[in-house]
Design a protein around this motif. Structure first.
Motif, PDB file in Angstrom:
ATOM      1  N   ARG A  52       5.329 -15.262  16.159  1.00 54.35           N
ATOM      2  CA  ARG A  52       5.898 -13.952  15.842  1.00 54.35           C
ATOM      3  C   ARG A  52       5.016 -13.197  14.862  1.00 54.35           C
ATOM      4  O   ARG A  52       4.541 -13.744  13.874  1.00 54.35           O
ATOM      5  CB  ARG A  52       7.303 -14.089  15.245  1.00 54.35           C
ATOM      6  CG  ARG A  52       8.287 -14.763  16.146  1.00 54.35           C
ATOM      7  CD  ARG A  52       8.755 -13.837  17.212  1.00 54.35           C
ATOM      8  NE  ARG A  52       9.670 -14.570  18.079  1.00 54.35           N
ATOM      9  CZ  ARG A  52      10.032 -14.152  19.254  1.00 54.35           C
ATOM     10  NH1 ARG A  52       9.582 -13.028  19.718  1.00 54.35           N
ATOM     11  NH2 ARG A  52      10.847 -14.866  19.979  1.00 54.35           N
ATOM     12  N   GLY A  53       4.773 -11.939  15.169  1.00 49.25           N
ATOM     13  CA  GLY A  53       3.954 -11.095  14.318  1.00 49.25           C
ATOM     14  C   GLY A  53       2.464 -11.249  14.561  1.00 49.25           C
ATOM     15  O   GLY A  53       1.666 -10.456  14.092  1.00 49.25           O
ATOM     16  N   LYS A  90       3.034  -7.037  18.079  1.00 43.81           N
ATOM     17  CA  LYS A  90       3.123  -5.667  17.572  1.00 43.81           C
ATOM     18  C   LYS A  90       2.559  -5.544  16.161  1.00 43.81           C
ATOM     19  O   LYS A  90       1.796  -4.616  15.870  1.00 43.81           O
ATOM     20  CB  LYS A  90       4.578  -5.207  17.602  1.00 43.81           C
ATOM     21  CG  LYS A  90       4.770  -3.788  17.150  1.00 43.81           C
ATOM     22  CD  LYS A  90       6.234  -3.384  17.218  1.00 43.81           C
ATOM     23  CE  LYS A  90       6.410  -1.966  16.701  1.00 43.81           C
ATOM     24  NZ  LYS A  90       7.825  -1.581  16.671  1.00 43.81           N
ATOM     25  N   ALA A  91       2.906  -6.474  15.284  1.00 43.48           N
ATOM     26  CA  ALA A  91       2.428  -6.412  13.896  1.00 43.48           C
ATOM     27  C   ALA A  91       0.910  -6.511  13.824  1.00 43.48           C
ATOM     28  O   ALA A  91       0.270  -5.785  13.051  1.00 43.48           O
ATOM     29  CB  ALA A  91       3.084  -7.513  13.063  1.00 43.48           C
ATOM     30  N   LEU A  92       0.319  -7.380  14.639  1.00 42.73           N
ATOM     31  CA  LEU A  92      -1.140  -7.513  14.662  1.00 42.73           C
ATOM     32  C   LEU A  92      -1.785  -6.230  15.179  1.00 42.73           C
ATOM     33  O   LEU A  92      -2.741  -5.728  14.591  1.00 42.73           O
ATOM     34  CB  LEU A  92      -1.556  -8.712  15.521  1.00 42.73           C
ATOM     35  CG  LEU A  92      -3.055  -8.928  15.706  1.00 42.73           C
ATOM     36  CD1 LEU A  92      -3.757  -9.120  14.371  1.00 42.73           C
ATOM     37  CD2 LEU A  92      -3.309 -10.113  16.622  1.00 42.73           C
ATOM     38  N   ARG A  93      -1.262  -5.700  16.276  1.00 41.11           N
ATOM     39  CA  ARG A  93      -1.811  -4.443  16.830  1.00 41.11           C
ATOM     40  C   ARG A  93      -1.743  -3.313  15.807  1.00 41.11           C
ATOM     41  O   ARG A  93      -2.699  -2.565  15.622  1.00 41.11           O
ATOM     42  CB  ARG A  93      -1.046  -4.039  18.090  1.00 41.11           C
ATOM     43  CG  ARG A  93      -1.454  -4.757  19.327  1.00 41.11           C
ATOM     44  CD  ARG A  93      -0.890  -4.107  20.586  1.00 41.11           C
ATOM     45  NE  ARG A  93       0.470  -3.625  20.484  1.00 41.11           N
ATOM     46  CZ  ARG A  93       1.567  -4.323  20.778  1.00 41.11           C
ATOM     47  NH1 ARG A  93       1.447  -5.564  21.202  1.00 41.11           N
ATOM     48  NH2 ARG A  93       2.757  -3.783  20.670  1.00 41.11           N
ATOM     49  N   GLU A  94      -0.604  -3.192  15.148  1.00 44.55           N
ATOM     50  CA  GLU A  94      -0.439  -2.118  14.155  1.00 44.55           C
ATOM     51  C   GLU A  94      -1.377  -2.309  12.962  1.00 44.55           C
ATOM     52  O   GLU A  94      -1.940  -1.346  12.460  1.00 44.55           O
ATOM     53  CB  GLU A  94       1.018  -2.044  13.699  1.00 44.55           C
ATOM     54  CG  GLU A  94       1.937  -1.497  14.766  1.00 44.55           C
ATOM     55  CD  GLU A  94       3.407  -1.550  14.375  1.00 44.55           C
ATOM     56  OE1 GLU A  94       3.754  -2.142  13.318  1.00 44.55           O
ATOM     57  OE2 GLU A  94       4.225  -0.982  15.139  1.00 44.55           O
ATOM     58  N   SER A  95      -1.556  -3.545  12.520  1.00 45.33           N
ATOM     59  CA  SER A  95      -2.454  -3.811  11.392  1.00 45.33           C
ATOM     60  C   SER A  95      -3.893  -3.475  11.746  1.00 45.33           C
ATOM     61  O   SER A  95      -4.604  -2.841  10.950  1.00 45.33           O
ATOM     62  CB  SER A  95      -2.383  -5.291  10.992  1.00 45.33           C
ATOM     63  OG  SER A  95      -1.113  -5.600  10.494  1.00 45.33           O
TER      64      SER A  95
END
Length: 101
Positions: A52-53, A90-95
């Motif tokens: 997750r994340g 999603k968190a990785l892409r956004e970062s």
């Protein structure tokens, strides 16, 4: 263009050991090796890994097909195979995209 930084497994182990107070490098090394071995074993058995994340790992199955040798134009038979696939979370892409904005 900026040169890309590369972190290999030994760099990862050294960095983790340096940031983990009280853990010796050989313990971190064993933990990283066990985690990677478990991930490989799960994929070998056609499993899926979700972190997750971060993202998920799975296999994409490709059917057998006829291809051409680009040098000679000769037809070549390519067997069916499974290819490991990583889908970022999603968190990785956004970062990653926040850095590029």
């Amino acid at each position: 263009m900026q040169a890309q930084a590369v972190i290999n497994k030994s760099d990862l182990i050294s960095n983790l050991a340096a940031n983990a107070d009280g853990l010796e490098e050989h313990i971190v090394d064993e933990a990283v090796r066990l985690i990677l071995a478990m991930m490989v074993d799960e994929l070998v058995h056609d499993g899926r890994i979700e972190i997750r994340g971060f993202g998920s790992f799975c296999l994409h199955h490709r059917e057998a097909r006829e291809a051409r040798n680009p040098r000679t134009g000769e037809k070549v038979s390519v067997g069916a195979k499974a290819v490991p696939f990583f889908k970022p979370g999603k968190a990785l892409r956004e970062s990653v995209n926040a850095i590029n904005d």
